[in-house]
Design a protein around this motif. Structure first.
Motif, PDB file in Angstrom:
ATOM      1  N   SER A 100      26.429 -12.238 -17.374  1.00 47.37           N
ATOM      2  CA  SER A 100      26.127 -12.743 -18.714  1.00 47.37           C
ATOM      3  C   SER A 100      25.199 -11.826 -19.507  1.00 47.37           C
ATOM      4  N   ILE A 101      25.346 -10.521 -19.338  1.00 48.64           N
ATOM      5  CA  ILE A 101      24.617  -9.559 -20.166  1.00 48.64           C
ATOM      6  C   ILE A 101      25.464  -9.337 -21.420  1.00 48.64           C
ATOM      7  N   THR A 102      25.068  -9.961 -22.511  1.00 47.59           N
ATOM      8  CA  THR A 102      25.909  -9.986 -23.708  1.00 47.59           C
ATOM      9  C   THR A 102      25.501  -8.979 -24.780  1.00 47.59           C
ATOM     10  N   ASP A 103      24.360  -8.341 -24.614  1.00 46.19           N
ATOM     11  CA  ASP A 103      23.879  -7.388 -25.616  1.00 46.19           C
ATOM     12  C   ASP A 103      24.376  -5.983 -25.276  1.00 46.19           C
ATOM     13  N   VAL A 104      25.078  -5.348 -26.215  1.00 54.19           N
ATOM     14  CA  VAL A 104      25.655  -4.028 -25.936  1.00 54.19           C
ATOM     15  C   VAL A 104      24.580  -2.972 -25.722  1.00 54.19           C
ATOM     16  N   HIS A 105      23.424  -3.136 -26.355  1.00 49.95           N
ATOM     17  CA  HIS A 105      22.346  -2.169 -26.160  1.00 49.95           C
ATOM     18  C   HIS A 105      21.799  -2.254 -24.740  1.00 49.95           C
TER      19      HIS A 105
END
Length: 241
Positions: A100-105
């Motif tokens: 659930s790592i949703t941030d592209v950075h």
């Protein structure tokens, strides 16, 4: 897919993933060096004006590359590659599993950290996850062209496959059982990194063999997930049997 980061374009050229290089004058010294590299690789170069470059990417850049995305590979090939790579390096592989790592950075930074410190690869879920897109290639400074990244529909099934291959599975948590400084990477290992707000999902934890914690020197337990990946990756890189 189009990318504009000079580092990412250079890495894509070196990996033979660039289809066409679009250029618009004036060019910087660095951009001229990239063009020379593309010419040596016999990559098609197209000279365009401001209007054309804007129609391609939506903004005006002096250099843009159209690239092929890394080919999808199955989990068996992914794991075998990790095991074979680290067999040559005479150490056991480490793989990151991102839940659930949703941030592209964050994803791009984790990829960059992992590749820098010799992590064997990354597994991400198909749903509820940032995708490996242009921004990830740019944030990773092109590392995403080198590090194997596998997208899996079902993470729990992937964990089962990994255990069959001899991997031990741990998840990172501020309430982890094993302190990172005491953690031993003396067998094939996967460490799950979860969303900063909700952590690793309970259904994933149940299929893990334990948990690891990065101890804080203050009464403060907040650490960005990409920073945590760098610390774990470094601990792995200096581990001695």
């Amino acid at each position: 897919m189009f990318i504009t980061s000079k580092n990412a374009i250079t890495e894509a050229i070196n990996k033979d993933l660039v289809k066409i290089l679009y250029i618009k004058s004036p060019l910087s010294k660095r951009e001229k060096e990239i063009i020379k590299l593309a010419e040596r690789k016999k990559i098609k170069i197209k000279i365009v004006d401001k209007k054309e470059i804007e129609s391609i990417i939506g903004k005006v850049y002096s250099i843009v590359a159209e690239v092929e995305e890394n080919a999808e590979i199955g989990i068996d090939s992914f794991l075998d590659k990790a095991l074979n790579k680290d067999l040559k390096e005479k150490r056991k592989p480490l793989i990151f599993i991102l839940d659930s790592i949703t941030d592209v950075h964050n994803l791009g930074a984790i990829v960059r950290n992992a590749y820098f410190f010799g992590v064997a690869g990354i597994i991400i879920p198909k749903d509820n996850s940032a995708k490996v897109n242009e921004k990830v290639y740019e944030v990773s400074q092109g590392a995403a062209y080198h590090l194997p990244i596998l997208t899996e529909t079902n993470l729990n099934k992937a964990l089962g496959k990994m255990k069959d291959k001899g991997f031990w599975i741990y998840y990172a948590s501020e309430k982890g059982e094993i302190s990172l400084e005491n953690f031993r990477f003396d067998y094939p290992t996967a460490i799950i990194l979860g969303n900063e707000h909700i952590g690793v999902r309970e259904t994933i934890k149940k299929n893990s063999d334990g948990s690891v914690v990065i101890n804080s020197l203050n009464d403060f337990d907040s650490l960005n997930v990409s920073s945590a990946s760098a610390i774990i990756s470094y601990a792995y890189s200096i581990f001695k049997n």
